[in-house]
Design a protein around this motif. Structure first.
Motif, PDB file in Angstrom:
ATOM      1  N   ALA A   1       0.822  -1.215   0.000  1.00 13.10           N
ATOM      2  CA  ALA A   1       0.000   0.000   0.000  1.00 13.10           C
ATOM      3  C   ALA A   1       0.854   1.261   0.000  1.00 13.10           C
ATOM      4  O   ALA A   1       0.488   2.267  -0.631  1.00 13.10           O
ATOM      5  CB  ALA A   1      -0.932   0.003   1.209  1.00 13.10           C
ATOM      6  N   PHE A   2       2.003   1.219   0.679  1.00  9.86           N
ATOM      7  CA  PHE A   2       2.816   2.425   0.831  1.00  9.86           C
ATOM      8  C   PHE A   2       4.199   2.293   0.206  1.00  9.86           C
ATOM      9  O   PHE A   2       5.053   3.169   0.398  1.00  9.86           O
ATOM     10  CB  PHE A   2       2.957   2.780   2.319  1.00  9.86           C
ATOM     11  CG  PHE A   2       1.639   2.898   3.042  1.00  9.86           C
ATOM     12  CD1 PHE A   2       0.561   3.545   2.458  1.00  9.86           C
ATOM     13  CD2 PHE A   2       1.471   2.347   4.298  1.00  9.86           C
ATOM     14  CE1 PHE A   2      -0.652   3.657   3.111  1.00  9.86           C
ATOM     15  CE2 PHE A   2       0.262   2.447   4.966  1.00  9.86           C
ATOM     16  CZ  PHE A   2      -0.807   3.096   4.370  1.00  9.86           C
TER      17      PHE A   2
ATOM     18  N   ALA B   1       9.292  -2.595   9.597  1.00 10.28           N
ATOM     19  CA  ALA B   1       9.714  -3.030  10.937  1.00 10.28           C
ATOM     20  C   ALA B   1      10.417  -1.897  11.675  1.00 10.28           C
ATOM     21  O   ALA B   1      10.196  -1.679  12.877  1.00 10.28           O
ATOM     22  CB  ALA B   1      10.621  -4.251  10.836  1.00 10.28           C
ATOM     23  N   ALA B   2      11.261  -1.147  10.954  1.00  6.19           N
ATOM     24  CA  ALA B   2      11.953  -0.011  11.574  1.00  6.19           C
ATOM     25  C   ALA B   2      10.965   1.088  11.961  1.00  6.19           C
ATOM     26  O   ALA B   2      11.074   1.695  13.041  1.00  6.19           O
ATOM     27  CB  ALA B   2      13.011   0.535  10.617  1.00  6.19           C
ATOM     28  N   LEU B   3       9.991   1.352  11.092  1.00  6.21           N
ATOM     29  CA  LEU B   3       8.960   2.348  11.400  1.00  6.21           C
ATOM     30  C   LEU B   3       8.129   1.915  12.609  1.00  6.21           C
ATOM     31  O   LEU B   3       7.723   2.748  13.422  1.00  6.21           O
ATOM     32  CB  LEU B   3       8.050   2.544  10.190  1.00  6.21           C
ATOM     33  CG  LEU B   3       8.553   3.483   9.095  1.00  6.21           C
ATOM     34  CD1 LEU B   3       7.694   3.342   7.842  1.00  6.21           C
ATOM     35  CD2 LEU B   3       8.534   4.937   9.579  1.00  6.21           C
TER      36      LEU B   3
ATOM     37  N   TYR C   1      -0.242   2.605  15.302  1.00  2.00           N
ATOM     38  CA  TYR C   1      -0.379   2.656  13.847  1.00  2.00           C
ATOM     39  C   TYR C   1      -0.716   4.069  13.373  1.00  2.00           C
ATOM     40  O   TYR C   1      -0.283   4.501  12.306  1.00  2.00           O
ATOM     41  CB  TYR C   1      -1.435   1.660  13.387  1.00  2.00           C
ATOM     42  CG  TYR C   1      -1.042   0.214  13.641  1.00  2.00           C
ATOM     43  CD1 TYR C   1       0.291  -0.183  13.599  1.00  2.00           C
ATOM     44  CD2 TYR C   1      -2.006  -0.743  13.927  1.00  2.00           C
ATOM     45  CE1 TYR C   1       0.648  -1.500  13.833  1.00  2.00           C
ATOM     46  CE2 TYR C   1      -1.653  -2.068  14.158  1.00  2.00           C
ATOM     47  CZ  TYR C   1      -0.331  -2.437  14.118  1.00  2.00           C
ATOM     48  OH  TYR C   1       0.037  -3.741  14.353  1.00  2.00           O
ATOM     49  N   GLN C   2      -1.485   4.784  14.154  1.00  2.00           N
ATOM     50  CA  GLN C   2      -1.771   6.191  13.838  1.00  2.00           C
ATOM     51  C   GLN C   2      -0.468   6.978  13.757  1.00  2.00           C
ATOM     52  O   GLN C   2      -0.252   7.756  12.822  1.00  2.00           O
ATOM     53  CB  GLN C   2      -2.672   6.779  14.910  1.00  2.00           C
ATOM     54  CG  GLN C   2      -2.817   8.294  14.866  1.00  2.00           C
ATOM     55  CD  GLN C   2      -3.273   8.830  16.201  1.00  2.00           C
ATOM     56  OE1 GLN C   2      -4.260   8.380  16.749  1.00  2.00           O
ATOM     57  NE2 GLN C   2      -2.533   9.794  16.741  1.00  2.00           N
ATOM     58  N   ILE C   3       0.410   6.782  14.722  1.00  2.20           N
ATOM     59  CA  ILE C   3       1.691   7.485  14.748  1.00  2.20           C
ATOM     60  C   ILE C   3       2.535   7.129  13.530  1.00  2.20           C
ATOM     61  O   ILE C   3       3.136   7.999  12.890  1.00  2.20           O
ATOM     62  CB  ILE C   3       2.454   7.163  16.049  1.00  2.20           C
ATOM     63  CG1 ILE C   3       1.742   7.795  17.246  1.00  2.20           C
ATOM     64  CG2 ILE C   3       3.906   7.653  15.973  1.00  2.20           C
ATOM     65  CD1 ILE C   3       2.286   7.358  18.594  1.00  2.20           C
ATOM     66  N   ILE C   4       2.560   5.843  13.180  1.00  2.74           N
ATOM     67  CA  ILE C   4       3.334   5.405  12.013  1.00  2.74           C
ATOM     68  C   ILE C   4       2.815   6.084  10.747  1.00  2.74           C
ATOM     69  O   ILE C   4       3.593   6.570   9.920  1.00  2.74           O
ATOM     70  CB  ILE C   4       3.267   3.879  11.877  1.00  2.74           C
ATOM     71  CG1 ILE C   4       4.039   3.197  13.020  1.00  2.74           C
ATOM     72  CG2 ILE C   4       3.823   3.418  10.518  1.00  2.74           C
ATOM     73  CD1 ILE C   4       3.840   1.696  13.089  1.00  2.74           C
ATOM     74  N   LEU C   5       1.512   6.121  10.601  1.00  8.44           N
ATOM     75  CA  LEU C   5       0.915   6.742   9.419  1.00  8.44           C
ATOM     76  C   LEU C   5       1.199   8.236   9.371  1.00  8.44           C
ATOM     77  O   LEU C   5       1.477   8.804   8.309  1.00  8.44           O
ATOM     78  CB  LEU C   5      -0.591   6.480   9.398  1.00  8.44           C
ATOM     79  CG  LEU C   5      -0.991   5.023   9.139  1.00  8.44           C
ATOM     80  CD1 LEU C   5      -2.454   4.809   9.493  1.00  8.44           C
ATOM     81  CD2 LEU C   5      -0.725   4.625   7.693  1.00  8.44           C
TER      82      LEU C   5
ATOM     83  N   ARG D   1      -6.850   7.007   8.118  1.00 13.10           N
ATOM     84  CA  ARG D   1      -7.955   6.052   7.948  1.00 13.10           C
ATOM     85  C   ARG D   1      -7.450   4.622   7.881  1.00 13.10           C
ATOM     86  O   ARG D   1      -8.206   3.671   8.097  1.00 13.10           O
ATOM     87  CB  ARG D   1      -8.756   6.374   6.689  1.00 13.10           C
ATOM     88  CG  ARG D   1      -7.979   6.275   5.387  1.00 13.10           C
ATOM     89  CD  ARG D   1      -8.845   6.597   4.176  1.00 13.10           C
ATOM     90  NE  ARG D   1      -8.075   6.663   2.944  1.00 13.10           N
ATOM     91  CZ  ARG D   1      -7.706   5.601   2.230  1.00 13.10           C
ATOM     92  NH1 ARG D   1      -8.050   4.391   2.635  1.00 13.10           N
ATOM     93  NH2 ARG D   1      -7.010   5.754   1.116  1.00 13.10           N
ATOM     94  N   HIS D   2      -6.163   4.447   7.595  1.00 14.30           N
ATOM     95  CA  HIS D   2      -5.596   3.096   7.558  1.00 14.30           C
ATOM     96  C   HIS D   2      -5.369   2.521   8.960  1.00 14.30           C
ATOM     97  O   HIS D   2      -5.233   1.307   9.105  1.00 14.30           O
ATOM     98  CB  HIS D   2      -4.255   3.104   6.813  1.00 14.30           C
ATOM     99  CG  HIS D   2      -4.362   3.406   5.351  1.00 14.30           C
ATOM    100  ND1 HIS D   2      -4.726   2.454   4.423  1.00 14.30           N
ATOM    101  CD2 HIS D   2      -4.150   4.550   4.664  1.00 14.30           C
ATOM    102  CE1 HIS D   2      -4.728   2.999   3.218  1.00 14.30           C
ATOM    103  NE2 HIS D   2      -4.392   4.269   3.335  1.00 14.30           N
ATOM    104  N   ALA D   3      -5.317   3.366   9.977  1.00 13.65           N
ATOM    105  CA  ALA D   3      -4.978   2.905  11.321  1.00 13.65           C
ATOM    106  C   ALA D   3      -5.949   1.842  11.855  1.00 13.65           C
ATOM    107  O   ALA D   3      -5.516   0.779  12.314  1.00 13.65           O
ATOM    108  CB  ALA D   3      -4.877   4.081  12.286  1.00 13.65           C
TER     109      ALA D   3
END
Length: 237
Positions: free
Chosen positions: A34-35, A43-45, A71-75, A83-85
């Protein structure tokens, strides 16, 4: 006089490591195409997201385990729509719960301790919602008399506050509770410092100190209970 056995959940009642590996792969399979990320980049993110989450929460509480926020923070770091979180979080937990299997002898262990007259509880780090879901998936929610999550206690193991909550729910002194867990630091030493009787679940023959009992499997626990209280059920009343 022992009145209760209190259990950690993750890597004690089932293999967290196995379920997490499956769930993390499910999220990786979604995120990378997706990204446009490689698995090692994600994994690092993920590690970075974990560090940022801990910094922002500012305390060792159940919120540090919140995958939706992570996941919100990663995005946000990626500049991708948040919205992917929830999609990522749902993917993770669906795959995680599907991969869970009870540890060897789990149900038999709990049933035997119940038959001996002990109260059975759970003392666990993390949020209550998913810890309940895990107990339900393992098919043992009906055997558990009480739960204390770090979300409820406002502190995580090895802080004494969580162990005191457990003893308080039993209505007994800490020394009348056996605490069973896989972490030498968080479960065994934490419960020992709180005045409980620690049992360390560790398949390997590793040193743990004279005040900590080690078992290689939950199948050993009913026998250990009988050894701790030779008179059996009557002494647990």
């Amino acid at each position: 006089m022992i009145k209760a056995f209190v259990f950690d959940i993750d890597n004690t009642l089932y293999s967290y490591d196995t379920a997490h590996k499956t769930a993390f792969q499910a999220v990786t399979d979604y995120v990378c195409p997706a990204f446009g990320l490689a698995p090692d980049e994600f994994a690092a993110l993920h590690r970075q997201g974990d560090r940022l989450l801990r910094q922002r929460v500012g305390a060792v509480t159940a919120a540090i385990h919140n995958r939706l926020i992570r996941y919100q923070i990663i995005l946000e770091e990626l500049g991708q729509p948040i919205r992917h979180a929830p999609v990522m979080a749902n993917l993770y937990w669906s795959a995680f719960l599907a991969a869970m299997e009870p540890g060897p002898g789990l149900r038999e262990c709990l049933d035997s301790l119940k038959a001996q007259g002990f109260t059975l509880g759970v003392g666990t780090n993390m949020t209550a919602e998913y810890q309940y879901a895990k107990l339900e998936k393992l098919g043992i929610l009906d055997a558990v008399d009480f739960m204390v999550s770090s979300e409820e206690a406002g502190a995580e193991k090895p802080e004494r506050r969580l162990f005191d909550f457990c003893a308080g729910k039993v209505g007994c002194a800490p020394g009348e509770c056996v605490f069973v867990g896989d972490s030498l630091e968080f479960d065994a030493r934490g419960s020992l410092a709180a005045g409980m009787i620690p049992v360390w679940l560790c398949p390997e023959d590793r040193p743990c100190g004279p005040s900590i009992r080690r078992i290689a499997s939950l199948t050993e626990l009913p026998g250990l209970a009988a050894a701790l209280i030779p008179s059996g059920k009557e002494s647990a009343q």
